[in-house]
Scaffold this motif. Sequence first.
Motif, PDB file in Angstrom:
ATOM      1  N   ASP A 145     -93.353  13.495  55.715  1.00 35.44           N
ATOM      2  CA  ASP A 145     -92.098  13.948  55.069  1.00 35.44           C
ATOM      3  C   ASP A 145     -92.360  15.303  54.741  1.00 35.44           C
ATOM      4  OD1 ASP A 145     -91.050  11.228  55.390  1.00 35.44           O
ATOM      5  OD2 ASP A 145     -91.382  10.778  53.552  1.00 35.44           O
ATOM      6  N   ASN A 146     -93.252  15.628  54.279  1.00 31.94           N
ATOM      7  CA  ASN A 146     -93.629  17.204  53.870  1.00 31.94           C
ATOM      8  C   ASN A 146     -93.570  18.024  54.834  1.00 31.94           C
ATOM      9  OD1 ASN A 146     -93.927  16.182  51.066  1.00 31.94           O
ATOM     10  ND2 ASN A 146     -96.162  16.116  51.265  1.00 31.94           N
ATOM     11  N   VAL A 147     -94.121  17.666  55.879  1.00 37.09           N
ATOM     12  CA  VAL A 147     -94.212  18.479  57.315  1.00 37.09           C
ATOM     13  C   VAL A 147     -92.798  18.865  57.772  1.00 37.09           C
ATOM     14  CG1 VAL A 147     -94.962  18.902  59.621  1.00 37.09           C
ATOM     15  CG2 VAL A 147     -96.460  18.049  57.887  1.00 37.09           C
ATOM     16  N   ARG A 148     -92.036  17.669  57.824  1.00 32.97           N
ATOM     17  CA  ARG A 148     -90.614  17.926  58.133  1.00 32.97           C
ATOM     18  C   ARG A 148     -89.965  18.891  57.211  1.00 32.97           C
ATOM     19  NH1 ARG A 148     -91.106  12.600  60.090  1.00 32.97           N
ATOM     20  NH2 ARG A 148     -90.671  11.674  57.866  1.00 32.97           N
ATOM     21  N   ALA A 149     -89.794  18.643  55.819  1.00 32.78           N
ATOM     22  CA  ALA A 149     -89.090  19.280  54.778  1.00 32.78           C
ATOM     23  C   ALA A 149     -89.872  21.009  55.054  1.00 32.78           C
ATOM     24  CB  ALA A 149     -89.431  18.882  53.422  1.00 32.78           C
ATOM     25  N   LEU A 150     -91.165  21.050  55.216  1.00 35.59           N
ATOM     26  CA  LEU A 150     -91.583  22.516  55.210  1.00 35.59           C
ATOM     27  C   LEU A 150     -91.234  23.198  56.501  1.00 35.59           C
ATOM     28  CD1 LEU A 150     -95.106  21.740  53.805  1.00 35.59           C
ATOM     29  CD2 LEU A 150     -93.384  23.026  52.492  1.00 35.59           C
ATOM     30  N   ILE A 164     -90.157  26.751  56.251  1.00 39.20           N
ATOM     31  CA  ILE A 164     -90.492  28.067  56.802  1.00 39.20           C
ATOM     32  C   ILE A 164     -89.599  28.794  57.793  1.00 39.20           C
ATOM     33  CG2 ILE A 164     -92.060  28.615  58.488  1.00 39.20           C
ATOM     34  CD1 ILE A 164     -94.208  26.407  57.460  1.00 39.20           C
ATOM     35  N   SER A 165     -88.691  28.135  58.452  1.00 39.94           N
ATOM     36  CA  SER A 165     -87.726  28.767  59.130  1.00 39.94           C
ATOM     37  C   SER A 165     -86.694  29.627  58.274  1.00 39.94           C
ATOM     38  CB  SER A 165     -86.693  27.557  59.969  1.00 39.94           C
ATOM     39  OG  SER A 165     -87.765  26.969  60.744  1.00 39.94           O
ATOM     40  N   LEU A 166     -86.262  29.170  57.018  1.00 43.23           N
ATOM     41  CA  LEU A 166     -85.662  29.828  56.160  1.00 43.23           C
ATOM     42  C   LEU A 166     -86.344  30.969  55.688  1.00 43.23           C
ATOM     43  CD1 LEU A 166     -82.997  30.012  54.428  1.00 43.23           C
ATOM     44  CD2 LEU A 166     -83.943  28.403  52.886  1.00 43.23           C
ATOM     45  N   SER A 167     -87.723  30.793  55.173  1.00 48.15           N
ATOM     46  CA  SER A 167     -88.160  31.941  54.610  1.00 48.15           C
ATOM     47  C   SER A 167     -88.496  32.995  55.743  1.00 48.15           C
ATOM     48  CB  SER A 167     -89.707  31.315  54.089  1.00 48.15           C
ATOM     49  OG  SER A 167     -89.395  30.406  53.338  1.00 48.15           O
ATOM     50  N   GLU A 168     -88.655  32.606  57.015  1.00 49.25           N
ATOM     51  CA  GLU A 168     -89.041  33.676  57.990  1.00 49.25           C
ATOM     52  C   GLU A 168     -87.434  34.670  58.264  1.00 49.25           C
ATOM     53  OE1 GLU A 168     -90.409  31.418  61.374  1.00 49.25           O
ATOM     54  OE2 GLU A 168     -92.216  31.456  60.749  1.00 49.25           O
ATOM     55  N   GLU A 169     -86.582  33.800  58.371  1.00 45.47           N
ATOM     56  CA  GLU A 169     -85.214  34.486  58.438  1.00 45.47           C
ATOM     57  C   GLU A 169     -84.937  35.517  57.185  1.00 45.47           C
ATOM     58  OE1 GLU A 169     -81.704  35.701  60.003  1.00 45.47           O
ATOM     59  OE2 GLU A 169     -83.469  34.856  60.824  1.00 45.47           O
ATOM     60  N   LEU A 170     -85.490  34.816  55.765  1.00 48.70           N
ATOM     61  CA  LEU A 170     -85.078  35.609  54.847  1.00 48.70           C
ATOM     62  C   LEU A 170     -85.890  36.918  54.611  1.00 48.70           C
ATOM     63  CD1 LEU A 170     -83.493  35.547  52.270  1.00 48.70           C
ATOM     64  CD2 LEU A 170     -85.504  34.419  51.098  1.00 48.70           C
ATOM     65  N   VAL A 171     -87.250  36.870  55.038  1.00 46.33           N
ATOM     66  CA  VAL A 171     -88.132  37.729  55.083  1.00 46.33           C
ATOM     67  C   VAL A 171     -87.686  39.115  56.240  1.00 46.33           C
ATOM     68  CG1 VAL A 171     -90.525  38.675  55.821  1.00 46.33           C
ATOM     69  CG2 VAL A 171     -90.232  36.602  54.433  1.00 46.33           C
ATOM     70  N   ARG A 172     -87.173  38.481  57.276  1.00 47.60           N
ATOM     71  CA  ARG A 172     -86.603  39.578  58.286  1.00 47.60           C
ATOM     72  C   ARG A 172     -85.453  40.133  57.534  1.00 47.60           C
ATOM     73  NH1 ARG A 172     -82.647  40.208  61.808  1.00 47.60           N
ATOM     74  NH2 ARG A 172     -81.791  38.014  61.143  1.00 47.60           N
ATOM     75  N   ILE A 173     -84.523  39.523  56.889  1.00 44.19           N
ATOM     76  CA  ILE A 173     -83.325  40.087  56.486  1.00 44.19           C
ATOM     77  C   ILE A 173     -83.644  41.160  55.354  1.00 44.19           C
ATOM     78  CG2 ILE A 173     -81.212  39.471  55.184  1.00 44.19           C
ATOM     79  CD1 ILE A 173     -80.918  37.050  56.910  1.00 44.19           C
ATOM     80  N   ARG A 174     -84.450  40.726  54.671  1.00 39.93           N
ATOM     81  CA  ARG A 174     -84.758  41.695  53.326  1.00 39.93           C
ATOM     82  C   ARG A 174     -85.703  42.827  53.700  1.00 39.93           C
ATOM     83  NH1 ARG A 174     -85.792  37.303  48.092  1.00 39.93           N
ATOM     84  NH2 ARG A 174     -83.791  36.677  48.067  1.00 39.93           N
ATOM     85  N   LYS A 175     -86.507  42.578  54.633  1.00 40.23           N
ATOM     86  CA  LYS A 175     -87.289  43.751  55.175  1.00 40.23           C
ATOM     87  C   LYS A 175     -86.209  44.733  55.689  1.00 40.23           C
ATOM     88  CE  LYS A 175     -91.993  42.106  56.006  1.00 40.23           C
ATOM     89  NZ  LYS A 175     -92.889  42.064  57.215  1.00 40.23           N
ATOM     90  N   VAL A 218     -98.879  27.590  53.803  1.00 40.73           N
ATOM     91  CA  VAL A 218    -100.018  27.090  53.204  1.00 40.73           C
ATOM     92  C   VAL A 218     -99.755  25.644  52.875  1.00 40.73           C
ATOM     93  CG1 VAL A 218    -101.831  26.957  51.536  1.00 40.73           C
ATOM     94  CG2 VAL A 218    -101.011  29.348  52.650  1.00 40.73           C
ATOM     95  N   ALA A 219     -98.574  25.293  52.208  1.00 41.51           N
ATOM     96  CA  ALA A 219     -98.336  23.925  51.964  1.00 41.51           C
ATOM     97  C   ALA A 219     -98.439  22.836  53.390  1.00 41.51           C
ATOM     98  CB  ALA A 219     -97.020  23.983  51.192  1.00 41.51           C
ATOM     99  N   ARG A 220     -97.544  23.558  54.455  1.00 44.03           N
ATOM    100  CA  ARG A 220     -97.597  22.595  55.489  1.00 44.03           C
ATOM    101  C   ARG A 220     -98.958  22.589  56.146  1.00 44.03           C
ATOM    102  NH1 ARG A 220     -94.103  24.949  60.617  1.00 44.03           N
ATOM    103  NH2 ARG A 220     -95.961  26.356  60.667  1.00 44.03           N
TER     104      ARG A 220
END
Length: 478
Positions: free
Chosen positions: A402-407, A411-422, A447-449
């Motif tokens: 469950d943790n891997v599926r949620a993470l 991670i997909s959201l975080s990668e897109e957020l990093v790209r946009i904010r950069k 790291v959590a994944r």
Amino acid sequence: MKQILLIALLGASLSASAQTTGNNPADASNAPQLLSLSYDDALQMLQRGNQSLKIADKGIETARAERDKLNALWYPSLQGAGTYVHMSEKIEVKQPLSQFTDPAKDFVHTIIPDDQFISGILDQIGGYTLAFPLAPRNLTSIGLTAEWIVFSGGKRVRASKIGNRMIDIAQENRAQTDATQRTLLAESYYGLSLAREVVAVRRDTYNSLKLHYENALKLETAGMIDKAGRLFAQVNMDEAWRALESAQKEATVVESALRTLLNMEDTCKIEPTSPLFINATLPMKEEFVQTMRSGNYILNQLSLQQNIAKQQLRIDQSGYLPDIALFGKQTLYSHGIQNNLVPRTIIGVGFTWNLFDGLAREKRIRQSRIAEQTLALGKDKAQDDLTVGIDKLYTGLQKAQDNVRALNSTISLSEELVRIRKKSFTEGMATSTEVVDAETMLATARVARLAAYYEYDVTLMNLLALCGTPEQFKNYKK
């Protein structure tokens, strides 16, 4: 999570053997070579040189020797003995002659009633005693004595079965030791894989924040951000560097634990090639429970101990029966003892039957029954405890999935957020804090994944070891 990993791996290094191999030492001036090591290769190295497994193998040899010692009861015993005896007086038979002369006197009187001459002679002869020597004062004897028990009430049969069960217990103990070492190997090997992956994540984060700091310098020069924004980027870049150094040190500690477990020298750097994994589906929990009931090492050992207690009870009950044995004796050398008194060769059959021993037999039988009943209760309790353990481990596997599926979504959201904010930061539309927050969230999720993957792999190995099937780990790994 990283602290828990380090504690587990340090515990593995303390319980593993510290004996080093006999490889040639590498040149200290050269950098250590990189050794690509798969999990299967590491397992083969573990089974070749692990000291705990060697100790368990010696336990099997000891059990076999004990079994052979119990089987010796089936064979006759042969003993040699010698005796030298010095007696205060020699052994002889004394016979007074009066018992022969008195009847002669009566016979003479019937013929010659007034005879005095012959009667006087017979009286003088009757006063003497005739002595027949049987043995001198010094006696010497050397001989062989043999005994063969032909019936013991079933004691030997039960003892042989106990010996076989002792070997089975030693083999179960060896299998349990192997499962324990496999669990330690999974913790150490995949712990190193986790540590290396964490280092890669920290390095990516540092490189990204370093690039962000360089962009912040350009924007400060262009007057698009103030000094505080640039300093904030610099502080977080330095923090990312310290996190990278800490992850590298943790990887070194975990690698040392794995090297100690495998009895390897510090001549090369280990590079694990078997990645962390997770299975999309799992068998039903009831399948693991059924496998545990038939394959768990503790339950198998308790069953074997129950069988030993049952055989011991039969041995104690056979105390009511006599022991029958053939015996023989052959005198090889004798001085002072005549053959007509003690024969040189003796053979025979005899029995011993303990009719009353102060109720000791009854107490031993009661004690054996209590031991058998205690083992039965202990087995039932162990089975209940192991069922709870399987439930806990199985829940841990599901939680990791469950943790891997949620993470993955995080991670997909975080990668897109990093790209946009950069991109927004370079255009002056986002602050340095927003970029750093996005990078931190991405690193934390990655790291959590990885930690969830590691927890899944280690929990799976513990679950399989609890079921008595650690060798099935390779099937899940594929």
